[in-house]
Design a protein around this motif. Structure first.
Motif, PDB file in Angstrom:
ATOM      1  N   VAL A 165     -36.243  -8.794 -15.094  1.00  0.00           N
ATOM      2  CA  VAL A 165     -36.929  -7.488 -15.034  1.00  0.00           C
ATOM      3  C   VAL A 165     -38.511  -7.627 -15.023  1.00  0.00           C
ATOM      4  CG1 VAL A 165     -37.271  -5.209 -15.656  1.00  0.00           C
ATOM      5  CG2 VAL A 165     -35.036  -6.018 -15.682  1.00  0.00           C
ATOM      6  N   ASP A 166     -38.872  -8.432 -16.004  1.00  0.00           N
ATOM      7  CA  ASP A 166     -40.296  -8.849 -16.529  1.00  0.00           C
ATOM      8  C   ASP A 166     -40.859  -9.377 -15.181  1.00  0.00           C
ATOM      9  OD1 ASP A 166     -40.054  -7.437 -18.938  1.00  0.00           O
ATOM     10  OD2 ASP A 166     -39.331  -9.503 -19.851  1.00  0.00           O
ATOM     11  N   GLU A 167     -40.246 -10.398 -14.652  1.00  0.00           N
ATOM     12  CA  GLU A 167     -40.628 -10.986 -13.408  1.00  0.00           C
ATOM     13  C   GLU A 167     -40.884 -10.260 -12.293  1.00  0.00           C
ATOM     14  OE1 GLU A 167     -39.675 -15.333 -12.982  1.00  0.00           O
ATOM     15  OE2 GLU A 167     -37.658 -14.257 -13.871  1.00  0.00           O
ATOM     16  N   PHE A 168     -40.345  -9.122 -12.172  1.00  0.00           N
ATOM     17  CA  PHE A 168     -40.199  -8.100 -10.980  1.00  0.00           C
ATOM     18  C   PHE A 168     -41.367  -7.135 -11.070  1.00  0.00           C
ATOM     19  CE2 PHE A 168     -38.657  -4.737  -8.472  1.00  0.00           C
ATOM     20  CZ  PHE A 168     -38.296  -5.273  -7.226  1.00  0.00           C
ATOM     21  N   GLY A 169     -42.098  -7.044 -10.024  1.00  0.00           N
ATOM     22  CA  GLY A 169     -43.011  -5.636 -10.127  1.00  0.00           C
ATOM     23  C   GLY A 169     -43.889  -5.663  -8.890  1.00  0.00           C
ATOM     24  N   GLU A 170     -44.502  -4.593  -8.890  1.00  0.00           N
ATOM     25  CA  GLU A 170     -45.419  -4.014  -7.751  1.00  0.00           C
ATOM     26  C   GLU A 170     -46.235  -5.236  -7.296  1.00  0.00           C
ATOM     27  OE1 GLU A 170     -45.772  -1.509  -4.993  1.00  0.00           O
ATOM     28  OE2 GLU A 170     -45.288  -0.609  -6.643  1.00  0.00           O
ATOM     29  N   GLY A 171     -45.939  -5.473  -5.539  1.00  0.00           N
ATOM     30  CA  GLY A 171     -46.835  -6.461  -5.123  1.00  0.00           C
ATOM     31  C   GLY A 171     -46.275  -7.751  -5.347  1.00  0.00           C
ATOM     32  N   VAL A 172     -45.290  -8.086  -5.967  1.00  0.00           N
ATOM     33  CA  VAL A 172     -44.699  -9.609  -6.015  1.00  0.00           C
ATOM     34  C   VAL A 172     -43.850  -9.785  -4.907  1.00  0.00           C
ATOM     35  CG1 VAL A 172     -43.297 -10.959  -7.548  1.00  0.00           C
ATOM     36  CG2 VAL A 172     -44.735  -9.407  -8.586  1.00  0.00           C
ATOM     37  N   TYR A 173     -43.049  -8.640  -4.570  1.00  0.00           N
ATOM     38  CA  TYR A 173     -42.119  -8.892  -3.521  1.00  0.00           C
ATOM     39  C   TYR A 173     -42.158  -7.655  -2.443  1.00  0.00           C
ATOM     40  CZ  TYR A 173     -39.499 -11.992  -6.569  1.00  0.00           C
ATOM     41  OH  TYR A 173     -39.353 -13.134  -7.329  1.00  0.00           O
ATOM     42  N   ARG A 219     -31.121  -8.584 -15.987  1.00  0.00           N
ATOM     43  CA  ARG A 219     -31.589  -8.642 -17.356  1.00  0.00           C
ATOM     44  C   ARG A 219     -31.243 -10.046 -18.009  1.00  0.00           C
ATOM     45  NH1 ARG A 219     -29.476  -3.375 -20.225  1.00  0.00           N
ATOM     46  NH2 ARG A 219     -27.616  -3.944 -19.109  1.00  0.00           N
ATOM     47  N   CYS A 220     -30.238 -10.519 -17.463  1.00  0.00           N
ATOM     48  CA  CYS A 220     -29.690 -11.705 -17.799  1.00  0.00           C
ATOM     49  C   CYS A 220     -30.154 -12.947 -16.821  1.00  0.00           C
ATOM     50  CB  CYS A 220     -28.314 -11.786 -18.466  1.00  0.00           C
ATOM     51  SG  CYS A 220     -28.017 -10.607 -19.704  1.00  0.00           S
ATOM     52  N   ALA A 221     -31.370 -13.017 -16.218  1.00  0.00           N
ATOM     53  CA  ALA A 221     -31.572 -13.949 -15.122  1.00  0.00           C
ATOM     54  C   ALA A 221     -31.437 -15.433 -15.872  1.00  0.00           C
ATOM     55  CB  ALA A 221     -32.988 -13.762 -14.680  1.00  0.00           C
ATOM     56  N   LYS A 222     -30.921 -16.210 -14.986  1.00  0.00           N
ATOM     57  CA  LYS A 222     -30.894 -17.479 -15.661  1.00  0.00           C
ATOM     58  C   LYS A 222     -31.779 -18.421 -14.502  1.00  0.00           C
ATOM     59  CE  LYS A 222     -25.707 -17.162 -16.676  1.00  0.00           C
ATOM     60  NZ  LYS A 222     -24.629 -17.620 -16.043  1.00  0.00           N
ATOM     61  N   PRO A 223     -32.286 -19.534 -14.936  1.00  0.00           N
ATOM     62  CA  PRO A 223     -33.252 -20.494 -14.505  1.00  0.00           C
ATOM     63  C   PRO A 223     -32.880 -21.100 -13.447  1.00  0.00           C
ATOM     64  CG  PRO A 223     -32.927 -21.392 -16.718  1.00  0.00           C
ATOM     65  CD  PRO A 223     -32.247 -20.133 -16.499  1.00  0.00           C
ATOM     66  N   ASP A 224     -31.844 -20.606 -12.527  1.00  0.00           N
ATOM     67  CA  ASP A 224     -31.281 -21.324 -11.587  1.00  0.00           C
ATOM     68  C   ASP A 224     -31.881 -21.219 -10.137  1.00  0.00           C
ATOM     69  OD1 ASP A 224     -30.368 -18.852 -11.289  1.00  0.00           O
ATOM     70  OD2 ASP A 224     -28.387 -19.332 -11.493  1.00  0.00           O
ATOM     71  N   GLY A 225     -32.905 -20.151 -10.106  1.00  0.00           N
ATOM     72  CA  GLY A 225     -33.602 -19.817  -8.725  1.00  0.00           C
ATOM     73  C   GLY A 225     -32.926 -18.806  -7.964  1.00  0.00           C
ATOM     74  N   LYS A 226     -31.503 -18.286  -8.535  1.00  0.00           N
ATOM     75  CA  LYS A 226     -30.924 -17.170  -7.909  1.00  0.00           C
ATOM     76  C   LYS A 226     -31.440 -15.743  -8.458  1.00  0.00           C
ATOM     77  CE  LYS A 226     -26.852 -20.027  -7.277  1.00  0.00           C
ATOM     78  NZ  LYS A 226     -25.370 -20.059  -7.502  1.00  0.00           N
ATOM     79  N   THR A 227     -31.747 -15.619  -9.328  1.00  0.00           N
ATOM     80  CA  THR A 227     -32.122 -14.155  -9.942  1.00  0.00           C
ATOM     81  C   THR A 227     -33.476 -14.355 -10.561  1.00  0.00           C
ATOM     82  OG1 THR A 227     -31.020 -14.750 -12.147  1.00  0.00           O
ATOM     83  CG2 THR A 227     -29.712 -13.526 -10.474  1.00  0.00           C
ATOM     84  N   VAL A 228     -33.985 -13.119 -10.742  1.00  0.00           N
ATOM     85  CA  VAL A 228     -35.312 -13.018 -11.530  1.00  0.00           C
ATOM     86  C   VAL A 228     -35.168 -12.000 -12.448  1.00  0.00           C
ATOM     87  CG1 VAL A 228     -36.865 -13.571  -9.428  1.00  0.00           C
ATOM     88  CG2 VAL A 228     -36.235 -11.209  -9.843  1.00  0.00           C
TER      89      VAL A 228
END
Length: 507
Positions: free
Chosen positions: A462-470, A451-460
């Protein structure tokens, strides 16, 4: 309001008990073998008229049903034992009742979802109730000490369990709430697939044209999504500082832990409702498990029919004020734990007569206002939640370390189920530990969600994560205490399996 007594279906011979504890073993074996362990210790308990009944006989259940009806016990809650791969045990009394339609015995089930294991087993969170009857050569029956393994499986297993229960749910005597069959879960927090299982059962109920089960979680201190209500089942609930708010006073006599019945009653009467959940209460008829445990047991001193009646009357008032449909009595026939309403040689029918008088007095007061049970103060509720969260994390980490010491890896659980590409939800300590363990395995961690994803490329996020993305087979949620809410957020976004780290570690 209905009074429902917990009911132990252990009083008949089964092959498993013969193998584990000796030829002909039933609960009566422990009851008859009990001895006083200190001055003033009242043992053995002898049923009235030395009626050591057999639950496989119809006449026994006819007698119990008639006794319950006469003394205003409105129904029984049978312990339901259902294990890995659909293995059942002690199921015959309920199955016989299903066939014996002429016996007027309202009933429901409490799923006692624990692994059964020997006392010397290193299996955690087990039921090892036959302590006194451990015998040499036990390894012949179970090398790891496990007698019956509790495992919940996947959707096929949940389907099978539901259809085992369905004939009972359809029986006209099965107890309902709001038209829904009442089903208790003894340890709901240990069913790590609970959300998925209950959703599955809800779909099957619709398919079969019945209402989904009314699920009551036993001795939990917070609301769990999908669980309709909480039952504070004494004596364990009233010994739990997180549920009762304070600790019981105890002392030791010849190795036996001793509590006082009067204080146990007060702890129950003072216990607040669980925040955010309908809360049912219980009254304990007594307690003494030394017939099963010997000197390592626990007992409650000072129980009398008079104290029981006073406690029951006040608890009925408390339940009426809360608007509760049920009050639970523990128990009808737990003779091996000294917790029974059935008549005995010492007190005759006095406990049952107390139940009848209390029920009649409550009826005479219909329409009168009752003082409601208190609620947990918000700051206290928050503190209890934090304590429970820390305990969950500690227990999980402790078990995880044990697995590592035994050379076992979490990757095995995932690969056996085809979860070779996963996402990890939660980038706290647990998430990082899981990532490090899986890095050296065949399991590919495709991404980490936080939920507290940082713009460092390590985490995404919840809003970025969804069906078909991964392209993943499962999400493993490491924020275990908030799993219920996270599960319901994620299931709207993905069609893959959503697992709690608890399910992976404990299974």
């Amino acid at each position: 309001m209905k009074t429902i007594a917990m009911y132990l279906p252990q009083f008949h011979r089964i092959p498993e008990n013969d193998a584990w504890w000796g030829e002909g073993f039933t609960e009566w074996t422990a009851v008859r073998a009990a001895k006083p362990l200190f001055v003033g210790h009242s043992q053995p308990n002898v049923p009235f008229g030395a009626h050591y009944y057999d639950l496989s006989e119809k006449s026994t259940m006819e007698w119990q049903a008639a006794l319950a009806k006469k003394y205003r016990v409105d129904g029984f809650c049978f312990y339901h034992y259902y294990f890995k791969d659909g293995r059942r045990i002690l199921e015959k009394p309920a199955e016989h009742l299903l066939q014996w339609k002429d016996i007027d015995m309202p009933f429901c089930f409490c799923w006692a979802n624990e692994t059964w294991a020997r006392t010397w087993s290193n299996v955690g969170d087990k039921n090892s109730w036959g302590d006194k009857f451990e015998t040499e050569g036990a390894n012949e029956h179970a090398n790891d000490g496990v007698l019956l393994q509790q495992d919940y499986g996947e959707e096929d297993a949940w389907n099978k369990h539901f259809y085992e229960l369905l004939p009972f749910f359809l029986d006209s005597r099965y107890i309902t709430c709001e038209g829904r069959p009442v089903f208790l879960l003894y340890k709901p927090e240990k069913i790590f697939c609970l959300q998925r299982m209950l959703e599955c059962w809800g779909r099957l109920a619709v398919r079969e044209g019945i209402a989904r089960p009314y699920v009551i979680g036993v001795n939990i201190n917070h609301h769990i999504r999908g669980v309709d209500a909480v039952l504070l089942l004494g004596p364990s609930a009233y010994r739990d500082v997180e549920l009762a708010g304070r600790r019981m006073n105890t002392c030791r006599k010849e190795g036996v832990t001793v509590e006082q019945y009067g204080q146990l009653c007060e702890m129950g009467l003072d216990a607040p409702r669980v925040d955010g959940a309908a809360t049912y209460f219980s009254v304990v008829a007594g307690y003494d498990d030394t017939p099963r445990r010997g000197n390592g047991g626990c007992l409650v001193e000072g129980r009398t029919p008079e104290l029981f009646e006073a406690c029951l009357e006040r608890m009925l008032e408390k339940s009426a004020a809360a608007g509760n449909e049920f009050l639970f009595l523990n128990a009808w026939n737990e003779w091996g734990e000294g917790m029974y309403l059935e008549p005995d040689e010492k007190n005759g029918f006095l406990y049952l007569e107390a139940v009848k008088r209390c029920a009649e007095r409550l009826e005479s007061r219909i329409g009168e206002p009752f003082e409601g049970p208190g609620r947990v103060a918000p700051e206290t509720a928050d503190m209890r939640k934090r304590i429970a969260q820390f305990r969950k994390n500690y227990e999980l980490l402790n078990h995880w370390l044990k697995l590592k010491e035994q050379g076992r890896r979490l990757s095995q659980y995932l690969s056996e189920r085809g979860y070779n590409r996963i996402a990890i939800y939660g980038w706290g300590e647990l998430g990082k530990h899981l990532y490090e363990e899986l890095r050296a395995s065949e399991i590919e961690v495709v991404c980490v969600i936080d939920r507290c994803a940082k713009p460092d490329g390590k985490t995404v996020s919840v809003d970025e994560f969804g069906e078909g993305v991964y392209d993943i087979a499962a999400v493993v949620v490491t924020a275990i205490y908030d799993f219920d809410n996270i599960y319901h957020v994620l299931r709207e976004r993905v069609g893959c399996a959503i697992l709690s780290l608890e399910e992976v570690v404990w299974s």
